[in-house]
Scaffold this active site. Sequence first.
Site, PDB file in Angstrom:
ATOM      1  N   ASN A  49       5.847  -1.516  -2.975  1.00 22.92           N
ATOM      2  CA  ASN A  49       6.765  -2.082  -3.968  1.00 22.92           C
ATOM      3  C   ASN A  49       7.392  -1.032  -4.878  1.00 22.92           C
ATOM      4  O   ASN A  49       8.583  -1.071  -5.157  1.00 22.92           O
ATOM      5  CB  ASN A  49       6.087  -3.206  -4.763  1.00 22.92           C
ATOM      6  CG  ASN A  49       4.869  -2.746  -5.516  1.00 22.92           C
ATOM      7  OD1 ASN A  49       4.236  -1.753  -5.153  1.00 22.92           O
ATOM      8  ND2 ASN A  49       4.529  -3.450  -6.571  1.00 22.92           N
ATOM      9  N   LYS A  63      -1.125   8.713   1.263  1.00 23.28           N
ATOM     10  CA  LYS A  63      -0.735   7.818   2.354  1.00 23.28           C
ATOM     11  C   LYS A  63       0.164   6.720   1.788  1.00 23.28           C
ATOM     12  O   LYS A  63      -0.296   5.805   1.118  1.00 23.28           O
ATOM     13  CB  LYS A  63      -1.945   7.172   3.036  1.00 23.28           C
ATOM     14  CG  LYS A  63      -1.521   6.578   4.387  1.00 23.28           C
ATOM     15  CD  LYS A  63      -2.318   5.404   4.864  1.00 23.28           C
ATOM     16  CE  LYS A  63      -1.883   4.070   4.365  1.00 23.28           C
ATOM     17  NZ  LYS A  63      -0.553   3.607   4.784  1.00 23.28           N
ATOM     18  N   PRO A  64       1.467   6.827   2.042  1.00 23.78           N
ATOM     19  CA  PRO A  64       2.364   5.771   1.593  1.00 23.78           C
ATOM     20  C   PRO A  64       2.166   4.517   2.442  1.00 23.78           C
ATOM     21  O   PRO A  64       1.513   4.569   3.491  1.00 23.78           O
ATOM     22  CB  PRO A  64       3.756   6.361   1.830  1.00 23.78           C
ATOM     23  CG  PRO A  64       3.579   7.494   2.774  1.00 23.78           C
ATOM     24  CD  PRO A  64       2.146   7.929   2.744  1.00 23.78           C
ATOM     25  N   ALA A  65       2.732   3.403   1.989  1.00 24.63           N
ATOM     26  CA  ALA A  65       2.687   2.171   2.789  1.00 24.63           C
ATOM     27  C   ALA A  65       3.424   2.399   4.102  1.00 24.63           C
ATOM     28  O   ALA A  65       4.342   3.225   4.178  1.00 24.63           O
ATOM     29  CB  ALA A  65       3.310   1.028   2.015  1.00 24.63           C
ATOM     30  N   GLY A 120      -2.772  -1.350  -4.597  1.00 23.92           N
ATOM     31  CA  GLY A 120      -2.455  -2.286  -3.526  1.00 23.92           C
ATOM     32  C   GLY A 120      -3.062  -3.639  -3.817  1.00 23.92           C
ATOM     33  O   GLY A 120      -3.408  -3.947  -4.962  1.00 23.92           O
ATOM     34  N   GLU A 133      -5.934  -0.086  -8.633  1.00 24.37           N
ATOM     35  CA  GLU A 133      -4.878  -0.817  -9.353  1.00 24.37           C
ATOM     36  C   GLU A 133      -4.452  -1.943  -8.430  1.00 24.37           C
ATOM     37  O   GLU A 133      -3.743  -1.718  -7.456  1.00 24.37           O
ATOM     38  CB  GLU A 133      -3.701   0.120  -9.640  1.00 24.37           C
ATOM     39  CG  GLU A 133      -4.030   1.286 -10.542  1.00 24.37           C
ATOM     40  CD  GLU A 133      -4.183   0.875 -11.996  1.00 24.37           C
ATOM     41  OE1 GLU A 133      -3.804  -0.259 -12.353  1.00 24.37           O
ATOM     42  OE2 GLU A 133      -4.725   1.676 -12.774  1.00 24.37           O
ATOM     43  N   LEU A 134      -4.878  -3.159  -8.722  1.00 25.48           N
ATOM     44  CA  LEU A 134      -4.734  -4.245  -7.734  1.00 25.48           C
ATOM     45  C   LEU A 134      -3.732  -5.306  -8.194  1.00 25.48           C
ATOM     46  O   LEU A 134      -2.925  -5.064  -9.071  1.00 25.48           O
ATOM     47  CB  LEU A 134      -6.116  -4.840  -7.461  1.00 25.48           C
ATOM     48  CG  LEU A 134      -7.181  -3.794  -7.085  1.00 25.48           C
ATOM     49  CD1 LEU A 134      -8.535  -4.459  -6.854  1.00 25.48           C
ATOM     50  CD2 LEU A 134      -6.765  -2.993  -5.853  1.00 25.48           C
ATOM     51  N   CYS A 173       3.349  -5.657  -9.539  1.00 25.15           N
ATOM     52  CA  CYS A 173       2.004  -6.076  -9.941  1.00 25.15           C
ATOM     53  C   CYS A 173       2.044  -6.648 -11.352  1.00 25.15           C
ATOM     54  O   CYS A 173       1.378  -7.637 -11.647  1.00 25.15           O
ATOM     55  CB  CYS A 173       1.056  -4.886  -9.888  1.00 25.15           C
ATOM     56  SG  CYS A 173       1.601  -3.484 -10.880  1.00 25.15           S
ATOM     57  N   GLU A 207      -1.753 -14.484  -6.289  1.00 26.93           N
ATOM     58  CA  GLU A 207      -0.683 -13.607  -6.745  1.00 26.93           C
ATOM     59  C   GLU A 207       0.596 -13.992  -5.997  1.00 26.93           C
ATOM     60  O   GLU A 207       0.579 -14.114  -4.767  1.00 26.93           O
ATOM     61  CB  GLU A 207      -1.015 -12.140  -6.454  1.00 26.93           C
ATOM     62  CG  GLU A 207       0.118 -11.238  -6.933  1.00 26.93           C
ATOM     63  CD  GLU A 207      -0.154  -9.753  -6.712  1.00 26.93           C
ATOM     64  OE1 GLU A 207      -0.704  -9.396  -5.667  1.00 26.93           O
ATOM     65  OE2 GLU A 207       0.212  -8.968  -7.599  1.00 26.93           O
ATOM     66  N   GLU A 229      -4.453   4.088 -14.867  1.00 28.65           N
ATOM     67  CA  GLU A 229      -3.440   5.119 -14.619  1.00 28.65           C
ATOM     68  C   GLU A 229      -2.561   5.163 -15.857  1.00 28.65           C
ATOM     69  O   GLU A 229      -2.594   4.234 -16.670  1.00 28.65           O
ATOM     70  CB  GLU A 229      -2.617   4.796 -13.371  1.00 28.65           C
ATOM     71  CG  GLU A 229      -3.443   4.984 -12.104  1.00 28.65           C
ATOM     72  CD  GLU A 229      -2.633   4.943 -10.813  1.00 28.65           C
ATOM     73  OE1 GLU A 229      -1.589   4.292 -10.775  1.00 28.65           O
ATOM     74  OE2 GLU A 229      -3.092   5.560  -9.830  1.00 28.65           O
TER      75      GLU A 229
HETATM   76  P1  NDP Z   1      -1.818  -3.447   0.498  1.00 30.22           P
HETATM   77  O1  NDP Z   1      -3.142  -3.569  -0.124  1.00 30.22           O
HETATM   78  O2  NDP Z   1      -1.544  -4.199   1.742  1.00 30.22           O
HETATM   79  O3  NDP Z   1      -1.455  -1.928   0.818  1.00 30.22           O
HETATM   80  C1  NDP Z   1      -1.521  -0.916  -0.144  1.00 30.22           C
HETATM   81  C2  NDP Z   1      -1.751   0.409   0.547  1.00 30.22           C
HETATM   82  O4  NDP Z   1      -3.064   0.400   1.119  1.00 30.22           O
HETATM   83  C3  NDP Z   1      -0.809   0.693   1.700  1.00 30.22           C
HETATM   84  O5  NDP Z   1      -0.560   2.077   1.784  1.00 30.22           O
HETATM   85  C4  NDP Z   1      -1.609   0.211   2.892  1.00 30.22           C
HETATM   86  O6  NDP Z   1      -1.212   0.770   4.102  1.00 30.22           O
HETATM   87  C5  NDP Z   1      -2.996   0.683   2.506  1.00 30.22           C
HETATM   88  N1  NDP Z   1      -4.073  -0.016   3.198  1.00 30.22           N
HETATM   89  C6  NDP Z   1      -4.044  -1.233   3.806  1.00 30.22           C
HETATM   90  N2  NDP Z   1      -5.256  -1.519   4.350  1.00 30.22           N
HETATM   91  C7  NDP Z   1      -6.059  -0.467   4.065  1.00 30.22           C
HETATM   92  C8  NDP Z   1      -7.430  -0.152   4.347  1.00 30.22           C
HETATM   93  N3  NDP Z   1      -8.203  -1.001   5.040  1.00 30.22           N
HETATM   94  N4  NDP Z   1      -7.935   1.016   3.915  1.00 30.22           N
HETATM   95  C9  NDP Z   1      -7.165   1.881   3.190  1.00 30.22           C
HETATM   96  N5  NDP Z   1      -5.857   1.643   2.902  1.00 30.22           N
HETATM   97  C10 NDP Z   1      -5.311   0.488   3.323  1.00 30.22           C
HETATM   98  O7  NDP Z   1      -0.784  -3.830  -0.653  1.00 30.22           O
HETATM   99  P2  NDP Z   1       0.771  -4.065  -0.520  1.00 30.22           P
HETATM  100  O8  NDP Z   1       1.410  -2.890   0.136  1.00 30.22           O
HETATM  101  O9  NDP Z   1       0.965  -5.421   0.009  1.00 30.22           O
HETATM  102  O10 NDP Z   1       1.196  -3.972  -2.055  1.00 30.22           O
HETATM  103  C11 NDP Z   1       1.270  -5.041  -2.895  1.00 30.22           C
HETATM  104  C12 NDP Z   1       0.029  -5.164  -3.746  1.00 30.22           C
HETATM  105  O11 NDP Z   1      -0.127  -4.015  -4.584  1.00 30.22           O
HETATM  106  C13 NDP Z   1       0.129  -6.333  -4.696  1.00 30.22           C
HETATM  107  O12 NDP Z   1      -1.079  -7.051  -4.712  1.00 30.22           O
HETATM  108  C14 NDP Z   1       0.377  -5.677  -6.034  1.00 30.22           C
HETATM  109  O13 NDP Z   1      -0.006  -6.461  -7.127  1.00 30.22           O
HETATM  110  C15 NDP Z   1      -0.417  -4.433  -5.912  1.00 30.22           C
HETATM  111  N6  NDP Z   1       0.036  -3.465  -6.906  1.00 30.22           N
HETATM  112  C16 NDP Z   1      -0.775  -3.192  -7.991  1.00 30.22           C
HETATM  113  C17 NDP Z   1      -0.336  -2.355  -9.011  1.00 30.22           C
HETATM  114  C18 NDP Z   1      -1.194  -2.057 -10.201  1.00 30.22           C
HETATM  115  O14 NDP Z   1      -0.912  -1.079 -10.897  1.00 30.22           O
HETATM  116  N7  NDP Z   1      -2.225  -2.812 -10.481  1.00 30.22           N
HETATM  117  C19 NDP Z   1       1.001  -1.767  -8.973  1.00 30.22           C
HETATM  118  C20 NDP Z   1       1.763  -2.115  -7.805  1.00 30.22           C
HETATM  119  C21 NDP Z   1       1.277  -2.934  -6.816  1.00 30.22           C
HETATM  120  P3  NDP Z   1      -0.229  -0.064   5.098  1.00 30.22           P
HETATM  121  O15 NDP Z   1       1.039  -0.257   4.372  1.00 30.22           O
HETATM  122  O16 NDP Z   1      -0.096   0.844   6.235  1.00 30.22           O
HETATM  123  O17 NDP Z   1      -0.939  -1.351   5.408  1.00 30.22           O
END
Ligand code: NDP
Length: 484
Positions: A150, A173-175, A226, A248-249, A282, A385, A462
């Site tokens: 995002n 590791k970016p998304a 994530g 940061e979830l 988020c 969410e 952060e």
């Molecule tokens: P994900 O959890 O799906 O992915 C986040 C990152 O983690 C990606 O790089 C993803 O890779 C990687 N990942 C996925 N599975 C694994 C695993 N098993 N082990 C290690 N890494 C993994 O989140 P989204 O990309 O869907 O992002 C949206 C989420 O992020 C929302 O819930 C949002 O609220 C949260 N977020 C939180 C923030 C905060 O500051 N609290 C700020 C911004 C977002 P890949 O893309 O390859 O799957």
Amino acid sequence: MALMFIDGVPVAARSGAERPIIDPATEEPIETVPVAGAEDVDAAVQAAQRAFADWSHRDADDRAHILRAGVERVRAELPSLAALLCHEQGKPVAEASGELSHFLHGVEFYIDLASKIRGSYTALPSSLGPAYGMVIKRPIGVCAAIVPYNFPITLLGTKIGPALAAGNTVVAKPAETTPLTTLRIAELFAAAGLPPGVFNVVTGSGPVAGEALVSHPAVRRVAFTGGTETGRRVMALAGPRFKRVSLELGGSDPVIVCPDADLDAAVKGVVIGRFFNAGQACLAAKRVYVFAEIYDQFVEQLVARVRRYELGPGWTKAARPNVRMGPLNAPAVRDTLSAQLADATARGARVLCGGGVPPEPERGFYFAPTVVADAPHDSRLVQEEVFGPILPVFRVASLDEAIRLANDSAYGLGSSIWTSNVKWIHRAAHELDAGMTWVNQLHYGYDELPFGGLKDSGIGREHGPEAIEYYLETKSVVVGGLGE
Ligand code: NDP
């Protein structure tokens, strides 16, 4: 093909695997990137480990100087980076430019701190002979930076800024869907003089590359942003080796609008807070609790403003006075939103505007900005969410009710209140279960203050000077032998 960046050079995956990056506005491929396996992640971590020996021992001013040169390269390329971010992520160019500026500001914040990291000194009791103690702060080692789709660049900055300024090295590791701007930024920092191996980027899937990175024995610190479920998995993988983890979830930020609120400012704040980045934030304003006496007026103004959003590719401008909203990043995001909305409407929620996947534009992962009334509080739209442009609005009779409903969530990231009543501000500040409360302000992450969640929104912080502590370890030293 765009290549990964390991040990200062662009590289393909050892397996040769690659995948396309899709423009969410056109559904067309714009580039391909390598799909890293565990062996590529290992190569990146080893490069980072080798680079740590020199980088961690450099003079702090020297590190700051090199990082500043990297920042200047990024600044000089900002327009083309913003265009790239727009095409891979979907956000309008103006929002992409803002994100890059935020990245620069965030990284500079930590560059300025590089030479200000301090330990301490203390005299010690003389029972075992004259001695004094020191508390030394030193960098940890190889840090993993895992970033969602995002805000790929802001959230990269919140990790590499403090990590590199403090003398650590990084494997990012970016998304899977948004690696391109990150790869270019790594190249720019290298061109500015960042030594090979200090900042590496691997592209690949979460379950393979992400897990290999989190589990790698040489990675000492994991900074993850994530989803909450992914965060649980990251914590489980990092736990057995006692890695230092910050998560940061997800969030479901509540907003409370009181009868004395500046209605115009509150509506604007809520609209930007919810619909910025097509709602994929988020800290978005995800639930609004409005006092009954101003509810109708608030909702009327809200819907009028939300109707000004015009869907279209992020590199085009909306017809004035409309505001551009780009597509969602991926079709799966759209499917989840549709299911969450359907669950609420099946249980009596009313759609006040928007309402799902629009007929136009025909191509692209678009979702109409939607306002919903009367959603049951136990519906998916309220309890999960909602990571897109849907906003449920609720009528409340008192601050007690507003705070009770605001806290009725598994999440605890941000929250806000719109009022001038100092007693209500005080109550919101102390009683809302969230890592952050904004007062008369839209939800926005400041670089100057620590930011992070409570409950299922994660652990660690952060932003702010506090965050650099997550990239330092504390060591105590006793110096004796001082006698005659
Ligand atoms: P994900 O959890 O799906 O992915 C986040 C990152 O983690 C990606 O790089 C993803 O890779 C990687 N990942 C996925 N599975 C694994 C695993 N098993 N082990 C290690 N890494 C993994 O989140 P989204 O990309 O869907 O992002 C949206 C989420 O992020 C929302 O819930 C949002 O609220 C949260 N977020 C939180 C923030 C905060 O500051 N609290 C700020 C911004 C977002 P890949 O893309 O390859 O799957």
